[in-house]
Design a protein around this motif. Sequence first.
Motif, PDB file in Angstrom:
ATOM      1  N   GLU A  16       0.825  -1.207   0.000  1.00  0.00           N
ATOM      2  CA  GLU A  16       0.000   0.000   0.000  1.00  0.00           C
ATOM      3  C   GLU A  16       0.866   1.266   0.000  1.00  0.00           C
ATOM      4  O   GLU A  16       0.401   2.343   0.366  1.00  0.00           O
ATOM      5  CB  GLU A  16      -0.938  -0.008   1.209  1.00  0.00           C
ATOM      6  N   GLY A  17       2.114   1.116  -0.434  1.00  0.00           N
ATOM      7  CA  GLY A  17       3.021   2.256  -0.517  1.00  0.00           C
ATOM      8  C   GLY A  17       4.211   2.070   0.399  1.00  0.00           C
ATOM      9  O   GLY A  17       4.049   1.821   1.594  1.00  0.00           O
ATOM     10  N   PHE A  18       5.430   2.183  -0.170  1.00  0.00           N
ATOM     11  CA  PHE A  18       6.624   1.941   0.643  1.00  0.00           C
ATOM     12  C   PHE A  18       7.843   2.602  -0.007  1.00  0.00           C
ATOM     13  O   PHE A  18       7.938   2.698  -1.239  1.00  0.00           O
ATOM     14  CB  PHE A  18       6.880   0.438   0.790  1.00  0.00           C
ATOM     15  N   ALA A  21       8.591   5.375  -3.260  1.00  0.00           N
ATOM     16  CA  ALA A  21       7.301   5.543  -3.934  1.00  0.00           C
ATOM     17  C   ALA A  21       6.373   6.466  -3.145  1.00  0.00           C
ATOM     18  O   ALA A  21       5.388   6.983  -3.696  1.00  0.00           O
ATOM     19  CB  ALA A  21       6.635   4.184  -4.122  1.00  0.00           C
ATOM     20  N   LEU A  22       6.678   6.686  -1.882  1.00  0.00           N
ATOM     21  CA  LEU A  22       5.844   7.542  -1.045  1.00  0.00           C
ATOM     22  C   LEU A  22       6.171   9.026  -1.198  1.00  0.00           C
ATOM     23  O   LEU A  22       5.418   9.878  -0.732  1.00  0.00           O
ATOM     24  CB  LEU A  22       6.022   7.158   0.436  1.00  0.00           C
ATOM     25  N   LEU A  23       7.264   9.324  -1.841  1.00  0.00           N
ATOM     26  CA  LEU A  23       7.749  10.702  -1.908  1.00  0.00           C
ATOM     27  C   LEU A  23       7.159  11.482  -3.073  1.00  0.00           C
ATOM     28  O   LEU A  23       6.885  10.934  -4.132  1.00  0.00           O
ATOM     29  CB  LEU A  23       9.275  10.719  -2.007  1.00  0.00           C
ATOM     30  N   SER A  24       6.983  12.774  -2.848  1.00  0.00           N
ATOM     31  CA  SER A  24       6.533  13.699  -3.884  1.00  0.00           C
ATOM     32  C   SER A  24       7.472  14.896  -3.857  1.00  0.00           C
ATOM     33  O   SER A  24       7.661  15.513  -2.802  1.00  0.00           O
ATOM     34  CB  SER A  24       5.102  14.169  -3.619  1.00  0.00           C
ATOM     35  N   GLN A  25       8.062  15.210  -4.991  1.00  0.00           N
ATOM     36  CA  GLN A  25       9.007  16.322  -5.037  1.00  0.00           C
ATOM     37  C   GLN A  25       8.333  17.642  -4.679  1.00  0.00           C
ATOM     38  O   GLN A  25       8.931  18.499  -4.030  1.00  0.00           O
ATOM     39  CB  GLN A  25       9.632  16.424  -6.427  1.00  0.00           C
ATOM     40  N   LYS A  26       7.079  17.789  -5.058  1.00  0.00           N
ATOM     41  CA  LYS A  26       6.368  19.042  -4.816  1.00  0.00           C
ATOM     42  C   LYS A  26       5.757  19.098  -3.427  1.00  0.00           C
ATOM     43  O   LYS A  26       5.853  20.120  -2.733  1.00  0.00           O
ATOM     44  CB  LYS A  26       5.267  19.221  -5.869  1.00  0.00           C
ATOM     45  N   THR A  31       0.172  11.321  -1.321  1.00  0.00           N
ATOM     46  CA  THR A  31      -0.930  10.754  -0.530  1.00  0.00           C
ATOM     47  C   THR A  31      -1.860   9.864  -1.351  1.00  0.00           C
ATOM     48  O   THR A  31      -2.959   9.532  -0.900  1.00  0.00           O
ATOM     49  CB  THR A  31      -1.756  11.884   0.115  1.00  0.00           C
ATOM     50  N   ALA A  32      -1.428   9.468  -2.548  1.00  0.00           N
ATOM     51  CA  ALA A  32      -2.293   8.639  -3.399  1.00  0.00           C
ATOM     52  C   ALA A  32      -2.485   7.244  -2.815  1.00  0.00           C
ATOM     53  O   ALA A  32      -3.462   6.564  -3.135  1.00  0.00           O
ATOM     54  CB  ALA A  32      -1.700   8.532  -4.806  1.00  0.00           C
ATOM     55  N   THR A  33      -1.568   6.806  -1.954  1.00  0.00           N
ATOM     56  CA  THR A  33      -1.682   5.478  -1.344  1.00  0.00           C
ATOM     57  C   THR A  33      -2.081   5.608   0.125  1.00  0.00           C
ATOM     58  O   THR A  33      -1.938   6.677   0.732  1.00  0.00           O
ATOM     59  CB  THR A  33      -0.347   4.717  -1.421  1.00  0.00           C
ATOM     60  N   ARG A  40       1.945  11.136   5.811  1.00  0.00           N
ATOM     61  CA  ARG A  40       1.791  12.596   5.790  1.00  0.00           C
ATOM     62  C   ARG A  40       1.096  13.089   7.053  1.00  0.00           C
ATOM     63  O   ARG A  40       1.492  14.096   7.631  1.00  0.00           O
ATOM     64  CB  ARG A  40       0.984  13.044   4.565  1.00  0.00           C
ATOM     65  N   GLN A  41       0.072  12.378   7.498  1.00  0.00           N
ATOM     66  CA  GLN A  41      -0.635  12.792   8.710  1.00  0.00           C
ATOM     67  C   GLN A  41       0.291  12.751   9.919  1.00  0.00           C
ATOM     68  O   GLN A  41       0.242  13.637  10.783  1.00  0.00           O
ATOM     69  CB  GLN A  41      -1.859  11.914   8.942  1.00  0.00           C
ATOM     70  N   SER A  42       1.145  11.728   9.986  1.00  0.00           N
ATOM     71  CA  SER A  42       2.098  11.638  11.096  1.00  0.00           C
ATOM     72  C   SER A  42       3.056  12.821  11.083  1.00  0.00           C
ATOM     73  O   SER A  42       3.373  13.403  12.128  1.00  0.00           O
ATOM     74  CB  SER A  42       2.887  10.323  11.015  1.00  0.00           C
TER      75      SER A  42
END
Length: 223
Positions: A16-18, A21-26, A31-33, A40-42
């Motif tokens: 479910e994301g690891f 793959a969890l990173l977003s440059q922007k 949060t797609a997964t 992100r919430q943490s």
Amino acid sequence: MRQVADSTKEAINQSEGFGAALLSQKLGIDTATKNGAALRQSLVDIVDATTDAAASGADMTERNRQNQEALAQLARQYGLTGEQIRAAADKLGLDDVEVTVALKGAPEAVQQLAAISAKWNDMPTQKTMTIDSSAVTKETQGLLERLGATVERIPNTNQVKITADDADARAKILMVTQNIAVLNALRANRRSTSTRLCSICEIVRPGERLKGWIVPLCRRLLG
């Protein structure tokens, strides 16, 4: 922060994301997964807890220690490096809050930073600036570096070269002038309402909650 500590004890489903793959440059975290949204919430919880601690005058040395532990645990849990998790937290505002703490105890540095910001606002597209070394104390240099700039003292001169190659660093420096103007207005006209705090944040960055250093300082001025 307790919720963050509890969540890091739980094993996650890597499908479910690891990892990267969890990173977003922007955005820092994608949060797609399911795992991306949880991570992100943490991180947001850490930023919010740090902001509240700064606003209440808490011991920030202890808070920073707790943050480092929580970030290290999250990095292990989600398959990220320490640098990756810290960069993601900074994109969500953690570094801004830490700069706030430094600003509180450095009035001369704040004045110098404001002067540098005002000068840079006159030439916002430039990546470098050269000014007199007397206008950049060690504290001011440290703040500039925290904002993402580099400071080079030119040998055999009384000049300092400030470089902000990164667009985000320049944006943060340019915002200093506006933030300080808002704070000065608040000092002249204090109103202890949450509505007033929200309106100030909207002035600084319309349409979104500002997680920059203005928030904890506003809370201290208005609380």
